[in-house]
Design a protein around this motif. Sequence first.
Motif, PDB file in Angstrom:
ATOM      1  N   ASN A 154      -2.329 -27.547  -9.531  1.00  0.00           N
ATOM      2  CA  ASN A 154      -1.302 -28.335  -8.809  1.00  0.00           C
ATOM      3  C   ASN A 154      -1.368 -27.166  -7.411  1.00  0.00           C
ATOM      4  OD1 ASN A 154      -0.735 -30.316 -10.306  1.00  0.00           O
ATOM      5  ND2 ASN A 154       0.994 -29.220 -11.105  1.00  0.00           N
ATOM      6  N   LEU A 155      -1.302 -26.056  -7.695  1.00  0.00           N
ATOM      7  CA  LEU A 155      -1.377 -25.135  -6.279  1.00  0.00           C
ATOM      8  C   LEU A 155      -2.673 -25.009  -5.696  1.00  0.00           C
ATOM      9  CD1 LEU A 155       0.110 -22.738  -4.676  1.00  0.00           C
ATOM     10  CD2 LEU A 155      -0.743 -21.034  -6.717  1.00  0.00           C
ATOM     11  N   GLN A 156      -3.580 -25.037  -6.460  1.00  0.00           N
ATOM     12  CA  GLN A 156      -5.024 -25.144  -5.785  1.00  0.00           C
ATOM     13  C   GLN A 156      -5.221 -26.269  -4.964  1.00  0.00           C
ATOM     14  OE1 GLN A 156      -8.577 -23.712  -7.827  1.00  0.00           O
ATOM     15  NE2 GLN A 156      -9.363 -25.832  -7.656  1.00  0.00           N
ATOM     16  N   GLU A 157      -4.591 -27.357  -5.484  1.00  0.00           N
ATOM     17  CA  GLU A 157      -4.737 -28.835  -4.815  1.00  0.00           C
ATOM     18  C   GLU A 157      -3.919 -28.688  -3.480  1.00  0.00           C
ATOM     19  OE1 GLU A 157      -3.623 -33.694  -5.536  1.00  0.00           O
ATOM     20  OE2 GLU A 157      -3.635 -32.160  -7.052  1.00  0.00           O
ATOM     21  N   ILE A 158      -2.681 -28.326  -3.408  1.00  0.00           N
ATOM     22  CA  ILE A 158      -1.911 -28.189  -2.286  1.00  0.00           C
ATOM     23  C   ILE A 158      -2.250 -27.440  -1.081  1.00  0.00           C
ATOM     24  CG2 ILE A 158      -0.120 -26.421  -2.755  1.00  0.00           C
ATOM     25  CD1 ILE A 158       0.384 -29.892  -0.842  1.00  0.00           C
ATOM     26  N   ILE A 159      -2.914 -26.238  -1.787  1.00  0.00           N
ATOM     27  CA  ILE A 159      -3.616 -25.108  -0.797  1.00  0.00           C
ATOM     28  C   ILE A 159      -4.817 -25.998  -0.174  1.00  0.00           C
ATOM     29  CG2 ILE A 159      -4.832 -22.887  -0.522  1.00  0.00           C
ATOM     30  CD1 ILE A 159      -1.874 -22.408  -0.963  1.00  0.00           C
ATOM     31  N   SER A 160      -5.533 -26.579  -0.930  1.00  0.00           N
ATOM     32  CA  SER A 160      -6.830 -27.237  -0.351  1.00  0.00           C
ATOM     33  C   SER A 160      -6.214 -28.284   0.720  1.00  0.00           C
ATOM     34  CB  SER A 160      -7.447 -28.009  -1.367  1.00  0.00           C
ATOM     35  OG  SER A 160      -8.120 -27.161  -2.371  1.00  0.00           O
ATOM     36  N   GLU A 161      -5.149 -28.862   0.598  1.00  0.00           N
ATOM     37  CA  GLU A 161      -4.451 -29.751   1.602  1.00  0.00           C
ATOM     38  C   GLU A 161      -4.145 -28.908   3.012  1.00  0.00           C
ATOM     39  OE1 GLU A 161      -1.495 -32.097  -0.354  1.00  0.00           O
ATOM     40  OE2 GLU A 161      -3.169 -32.830  -2.211  1.00  0.00           O
ATOM     41  N   ASN A 162      -3.781 -27.793   2.591  1.00  0.00           N
ATOM     42  CA  ASN A 162      -3.429 -26.926   3.783  1.00  0.00           C
ATOM     43  C   ASN A 162      -4.683 -26.560   4.620  1.00  0.00           C
ATOM     44  OD1 ASN A 162      -0.283 -25.639   4.232  1.00  0.00           O
ATOM     45  ND2 ASN A 162      -0.759 -26.810   2.351  1.00  0.00           N
ATOM     46  N   THR A 163      -5.586 -26.078   3.945  1.00  0.00           N
ATOM     47  CA  THR A 163      -6.847 -25.764   4.366  1.00  0.00           C
ATOM     48  C   THR A 163      -7.738 -26.943   5.181  1.00  0.00           C
ATOM     49  OG1 THR A 163      -8.282 -26.050   2.492  1.00  0.00           O
ATOM     50  CG2 THR A 163      -7.411 -23.636   2.721  1.00  0.00           C
ATOM     51  N   ALA A 164      -7.228 -27.897   4.521  1.00  0.00           N
ATOM     52  CA  ALA A 164      -7.991 -29.100   5.491  1.00  0.00           C
ATOM     53  C   ALA A 164      -7.114 -29.332   6.735  1.00  0.00           C
ATOM     54  CB  ALA A 164      -7.680 -30.347   4.660  1.00  0.00           C
ATOM     55  N   LYS A 165      -5.934 -28.715   6.830  1.00  0.00           N
ATOM     56  CA  LYS A 165      -5.290 -28.720   8.099  1.00  0.00           C
ATOM     57  C   LYS A 165      -5.436 -27.211   8.907  1.00  0.00           C
ATOM     58  CE  LYS A 165      -1.960 -32.258   7.039  1.00  0.00           C
ATOM     59  NZ  LYS A 165      -2.278 -33.191   8.096  1.00  0.00           N
ATOM     60  N   THR A 188      -9.238 -12.421  -8.226  1.00  0.00           N
ATOM     61  CA  THR A 188      -8.170 -12.471  -9.313  1.00  0.00           C
ATOM     62  C   THR A 188      -7.208 -13.639  -9.212  1.00  0.00           C
ATOM     63  OG1 THR A 188      -6.805 -10.942  -8.603  1.00  0.00           O
ATOM     64  CG2 THR A 188      -8.476 -10.038 -10.256  1.00  0.00           C
ATOM     65  N   SER A 189      -7.246 -14.395  -8.129  1.00  0.00           N
ATOM     66  CA  SER A 189      -6.152 -15.465  -7.598  1.00  0.00           C
ATOM     67  C   SER A 189      -6.468 -16.706  -8.758  1.00  0.00           C
ATOM     68  CB  SER A 189      -6.218 -15.637  -6.074  1.00  0.00           C
ATOM     69  OG  SER A 189      -7.470 -16.461  -5.927  1.00  0.00           O
ATOM     70  N   ASN A 190      -7.474 -16.695  -9.061  1.00  0.00           N
ATOM     71  CA  ASN A 190      -8.016 -18.150  -9.864  1.00  0.00           C
ATOM     72  C   ASN A 190      -7.638 -19.349  -9.069  1.00  0.00           C
ATOM     73  OD1 ASN A 190      -8.820 -18.030 -12.552  1.00  0.00           O
ATOM     74  ND2 ASN A 190      -6.869 -16.663 -12.538  1.00  0.00           N
ATOM     75  N   LEU A 191      -7.986 -18.955  -7.522  1.00  0.00           N
ATOM     76  CA  LEU A 191      -7.988 -20.012  -6.443  1.00  0.00           C
ATOM     77  C   LEU A 191      -9.331 -20.189  -5.670  1.00  0.00           C
ATOM     78  CD1 LEU A 191      -4.403 -19.547  -5.224  1.00  0.00           C
ATOM     79  CD2 LEU A 191      -5.263 -21.489  -6.469  1.00  0.00           C
ATOM     80  N   HIS A 192     -10.223 -19.606  -6.352  1.00  0.00           N
ATOM     81  CA  HIS A 192     -11.627 -19.617  -5.629  1.00  0.00           C
ATOM     82  C   HIS A 192     -12.432 -20.889  -5.437  1.00  0.00           C
ATOM     83  CE1 HIS A 192     -11.804 -18.411  -9.777  1.00  0.00           C
ATOM     84  NE2 HIS A 192     -12.705 -19.200  -9.713  1.00  0.00           N
ATOM     85  N   ASP A 193     -11.920 -21.976  -6.197  1.00  0.00           N
ATOM     86  CA  ASP A 193     -12.470 -23.341  -5.904  1.00  0.00           C
ATOM     87  C   ASP A 193     -11.783 -24.008  -4.780  1.00  0.00           C
ATOM     88  OD1 ASP A 193     -14.417 -22.925  -7.827  1.00  0.00           O
ATOM     89  OD2 ASP A 193     -13.038 -23.853  -9.557  1.00  0.00           O
ATOM     90  N   THR A 194     -10.835 -23.392  -4.261  1.00  0.00           N
ATOM     91  CA  THR A 194      -9.849 -24.130  -3.117  1.00  0.00           C
ATOM     92  C   THR A 194     -10.874 -24.289  -1.938  1.00  0.00           C
ATOM     93  OG1 THR A 194      -7.807 -22.796  -3.721  1.00  0.00           O
ATOM     94  CG2 THR A 194      -8.064 -23.991  -1.474  1.00  0.00           C
TER      95      THR A 194
END
Length: 562
Positions: free
Chosen positions: A233-244, A253-259
């Motif tokens: 869920n966090l990865q999804e919302i960060i992706s929505e922010n990077t789209a902006k 080590t963030s486990n958000l590298h697929d963002t």
Amino acid sequence: MDSDATKQVYDILAKAAQICVEQDITVAVLCPGSRSAPVALSFLRNKNIKSYILPDERSAAYTALGLAKALQKPVILVCTSGTAALNFAPAIAEAFFSEIPLLVLTADRPQEWLGQADNQAIYQQNLYGKHVKQSYTFPLDLEHADSQWFALRQLNEAINFSTQKPAGPVHINIPLREPLYLTGTESFLPKEIPYKVTKLAKTKAFLDDSIYAELKKFKRIICIAGMNLPDENLQEIISENTAKYLVFIADITSNLHDTKNSLLYAELVLDNEAFTDEFSPDLIISFGGPIVSKTIKQFLRKSNAKHWHVGFSPAAADTFQKLDKILPIEPEAFFHEAIYAHNIVFDYEYFQSWQNAQNSVINKLKPVLENLPFSEVKAAYKILDKLPENSVLHSGNSLPIRYAAAFPSLPKNVQIFANRGTSGIDGSLSTAAGFSIFDSTKLNVLILGDLSFLYDSNGLWNNYLQSNLKIIVFNNHGGGIFRNLPGSAVQPELEEYFVVKQPLRMEGTAIQHNCRYIYCNDEKCFAESLELFFGENERPAILEIEFSEALKISEVKALLKS
């Protein structure tokens, strides 16, 4: 005949085990011992608790840490009195700084026997000091109803403390008198708990609108995520922010590298000093734990930015020496509010400058790495590139995690874990082993150095390991990182004191613990060795790669600039 006092102890401990079940804590790591028998048997005979029995307390504690990372909830850890409890300390410290919940239960001698030359008697109250969120001691005598209530209340409170964010370990010391055993083999599962379990309610925090109004005033904003457990869920919302157009740096080590649009290669971008002024931010937004890259930390420390940390710790680390605000809210909620409730759009030009610089690095990087001589750097790059999707990567500290941070060529949906709370080399194998036994269907790959492997080889002294655990040992015959550090590398005592050169190979350890052993020492056998390694389906596998070429990360960075 069993004494009434012993029966009472077992009854209360059985109720304590059931409270753990009521609080959804159903996994225990138990270290054999006599003084701890009443505690351990209460968990062993509770059919709702899965118990793992491990003899080496230091390794067992790290195994519990790995299980807690996999489960994302507390794991019970039990040992006998004396130095057994001290051996839990390194993993407890790691859990504390990594914000991983553990419920640590240490059996103890009665207080009156401390300092009286009695066996296995040390000072165990508050044993772990500031490295636990809270310490408790059970009452020694449990005959009175108030003492029983107090013991169970302490346990319940400890559980709630461990899970309240920031999560972490808690310690309960349990003094026990002899006799320690009952003659029967009953399950000890109480029909009814005469204590009302108090659960910690989940809440959602919200920030004042003025925070988001202030956020809109900043133009050059960098968000950086440190060590974090996987969170779709966090990865999804960060992706929505990077789209902006949010500039987002994902630590390895963030486990958000697929963002989407994340800056995985920020370290290599910032290694070019021409970019550092151009990319300097006005505001740093951070969440999660430590970050690996020293280059990124130094870049942010040199900036004139303000720093907001998103998270619940009132003592959030001032990593960049610019901390201005601590925002007590979940990162997911903060970034959701930013773009949906407050319509924040970040600066496109700043975002695009970072993206262009990263694309330039990526275009240069692969040819440079492919043309390197066979070395740790090249092997690490190749291994990361060939990891199967949906696998779990565990990294040792020192050089392996730095290779992964600098050259993160990862497939999709690979989770990454490392003990970066304290960054010690002493428990990487045991932690990975613990994680791997939670879900035997998921491939777990550990990359670590020879000293780290040798230090923690008792992590293989584990009856629960399966073929999903794969271990890659980079054998440079010592602490190779000290050959990379500019200070230690020029000292005449480099090999003797810093590197501690050792001549050993890992084959004997592999055979002793019934692991498939594969050896490789050049590029010619590397691809074939990897195929055999990943193809082993019957037992754990150890791939030892011996290196003669000592190529430094800085030398690869120099090639990128040329």
